[in-house]
Design a protein around this motif. Structure first.
Motif, mmCIF file in Angstrom:
data_model
loop_
_atom_site.group_PDB
_atom_site.id
_atom_site.type_symbol
_atom_site.label_atom_id
_atom_site.label_comp_id
_atom_site.label_asym_id
_atom_site.label_seq_id
_atom_site.Cartn_x
_atom_site.Cartn_y
_atom_site.Cartn_z
ATOM 1 N N MET A 24 -16.199 -30.567 65.436
ATOM 2 C CA MET A 24 -16.312 -29.620 66.553
ATOM 3 C C MET A 24 -17.221 -30.214 67.624
ATOM 4 O O MET A 24 -18.193 -30.892 67.320
ATOM 5 C CB MET A 24 -16.913 -28.301 66.039
ATOM 6 N N PRO A 25 -16.891 -30.003 68.916
ATOM 7 C CA PRO A 25 -17.770 -30.515 69.966
ATOM 8 C C PRO A 25 -19.111 -29.805 69.937
ATOM 9 O O PRO A 25 -19.212 -28.648 69.555
ATOM 10 C CB PRO A 25 -17.001 -30.179 71.260
ATOM 11 N N SER A 26 -20.142 -30.537 70.322
ATOM 12 C CA SER A 26 -21.476 -29.962 70.315
ATOM 13 C C SER A 26 -21.589 -28.909 71.403
ATOM 14 O O SER A 26 -20.956 -28.993 72.448
ATOM 15 C CB SER A 26 -22.527 -31.054 70.536
ATOM 16 N N LYS A 27 -22.415 -27.912 71.153
ATOM 17 C CA LYS A 27 -22.604 -26.819 72.101
ATOM 18 C C LYS A 27 -23.409 -27.304 73.304
ATOM 19 O O LYS A 27 -24.361 -28.069 73.173
ATOM 20 C CB LYS A 27 -23.351 -25.688 71.388
ATOM 21 N N ARG A 28 -22.999 -26.873 74.490
ATOM 22 C CA ARG A 28 -23.701 -27.249 75.710
ATOM 23 C C ARG A 28 -25.078 -26.600 75.711
ATOM 24 O O ARG A 28 -25.200 -25.387 75.538
ATOM 25 C CB ARG A 28 -22.901 -26.772 76.920
ATOM 26 N N PRO A 29 -26.159 -27.399 75.894
ATOM 27 C CA PRO A 29 -27.509 -26.821 75.873
ATOM 28 C C PRO A 29 -27.718 -25.848 77.017
ATOM 29 O O PRO A 29 -27.192 -26.029 78.121
ATOM 30 C CB PRO A 29 -28.416 -28.055 76.008
ATOM 31 N N THR A 30 -28.484 -24.801 76.738
ATOM 32 C CA THR A 30 -28.744 -23.756 77.727
ATOM 33 C C THR A 30 -30.238 -23.671 78.018
ATOM 34 O O THR A 30 -31.074 -24.316 77.355
ATOM 35 C CB THR A 30 -28.252 -22.396 77.210
ATOM 36 N N ILE A 31 -30.583 -22.815 78.994
ATOM 37 C CA ILE A 31 -31.989 -22.570 79.301
ATOM 38 C C ILE A 31 -32.698 -21.955 78.094
ATOM 39 O O ILE A 31 -33.876 -22.253 77.828
ATOM 40 C CB ILE A 31 -32.102 -21.657 80.545
ATOM 41 N N SER A 32 -31.963 -21.132 77.349
ATOM 42 C CA SER A 32 -32.556 -20.528 76.143
ATOM 43 C C SER A 32 -32.933 -21.591 75.128
ATOM 44 O O SER A 32 -33.988 -21.496 74.468
ATOM 45 C CB SER A 32 -31.565 -19.534 75.521
#
Length: 341
Positions: free
Chosen positions: A1-9
């Protein structure tokens, strides 16, 4: 699975600070200490965080997209190098920036007009490029009514205020006819693109006027649709007529390449029996045998110039027309002296 896009959280959780503190740091606003700001920026870089283009667009009131609609049969578009060169110039001008190209292919003029209305209503694009301008073209009036920023890739017009990027096609047509006349050709046929296009009218008029000035009484214009089938059909018709031409000038490279096959079918030699010249020089013209003489136009330059102009207009600058460098005739093995008979 592709890695999750990092967020401000994610940044806030890793740094052990509030989301508000991260927002202050990333937007270079007061509210956090210099040490905390540096730590947050380091963590953001390490996590591979990048600002959302959608969020930035909403904030700026822009979509960061330029629209291009091509009203050509998909099959013709897929084999014609012109649009690949044009898009190459467009992409070169857009590279490194936040703006992308939204490309749509339609199958009739009404569908193209509907696309502009939909794009503007849905805020899909910040502006559009208009190609293949027609005589009394409704698109220029439509973009003016919508308030949709636009740049036309076509010759200047005194009838509307849409800015244009244009290439002086008349210069090339004059050069082509004079070149063939110098080689002794008196019977020349121009196999043009669709008659409703403004550039077709401009080139055909220049062709006929130049031929008349040189005393070429057997210079004719016939129209086709840029496809290999139509190019072959019109070539066959011209070469089997009672007074066949000794030279053919085509409005694109695809039709000229198709003509080579017809000459072989009819047992004719190029250039001994018939000379061929293509419009819009491409790799196709160099790969076939004999290599095709062709008019080389600054197609990529047109695309890049149009993007820069449209970007300036979207930013609020005053519109203006721009002329590219002139086209150039590239003689190759497909042209030679007119046959003696």
């Amino acid at each position: 699975m592709p890695s999750k896009r990092p967020t401000i959280s994610d940044i806030a959780r890793t740094a052990g600070v509030s989301i508000g503190a991260v927002s202050y740091a990333l937007n270079n606003r007061p509210g956090v200490s210099d040490d905390t700001r540096r730590r947050i920026l380091d963590i953001a870089e390490r996590l591979g965080w990048a600002p959302s283009s959608v969020a930035r667009s909403l904030t700026a009131g822009q979509t960061n997209a330029i629209g291009l609609v091509v009203d050509r049969p998909a099959r013709v578009l897929g084999i014609e190098p012109y649009f690949m060169q044009l898009i190459s110039g467009i992409q070169e001008a857009l590279s490194g920036g936040p703006t992308s190209l939204l490309l749509q292919v339609t199958d009739n003029a009404d569908a193209e007009l509907a696309t502009y209305r939909q794009w503007w209503a849905e805020h899909r694009v910040d502006g559009v490029l208009l190609v293949d301008l027609r005589i009394e073209d409704p698109r220029t009036e439509l973009v003016r009514e919508l308030g949709l920023p636009a740049v036309v890739l076509g010759e200047p017009s005194g009838t509307d205020s849409v800015p244009r990027v244009w290439t002086d096609d008349q210069v090339a047509i004059v050069d082509v006819v004079k070149y063939l006349a110098k080689l002794g050709h008196r019977r020349i046929t121009r196999i043009a693109g669709p008659s409703e296009f403004l550039h077709t009218r401009t080139r055909s008029r220049a062709f006929s006027e130049t031929a008349e000035s040189l005393g070429l009484e057997q210079a004719h214009v016939v129209t086709a649709d840029y496809s290999d089938e139509s190019g072959a059909r019109m070539t066959r018709r011209a070469l089997t007529s009672d007074e066949p031409p000794s030279a053919l000038v085509f409005d694109n490279d695809v039709m000229a390449v198709a003509a080579l096959g017809v000459t072989q079918e009819l047992g004719l030699s190029v250039p001994e029996d018939i000379s061929l010249i293509a419009w819009d020089d491409s790799t196709l013209c160099e790969l076939v045998r004999p290599a095709l003489s062709a008019v080389r136009r600054p197609i990529a330059e047109r695309g890049a110039t149009a993007i820069r102009m449209l970007t300036d207009i979207i930013a609020g600058e005053s519109p203006h027309d721009a002329r590219t460098s002139d086209p150039e005739l590239i003689p190759r093995a497909s042209t030679g002296p007119a046959p003696k008979h």
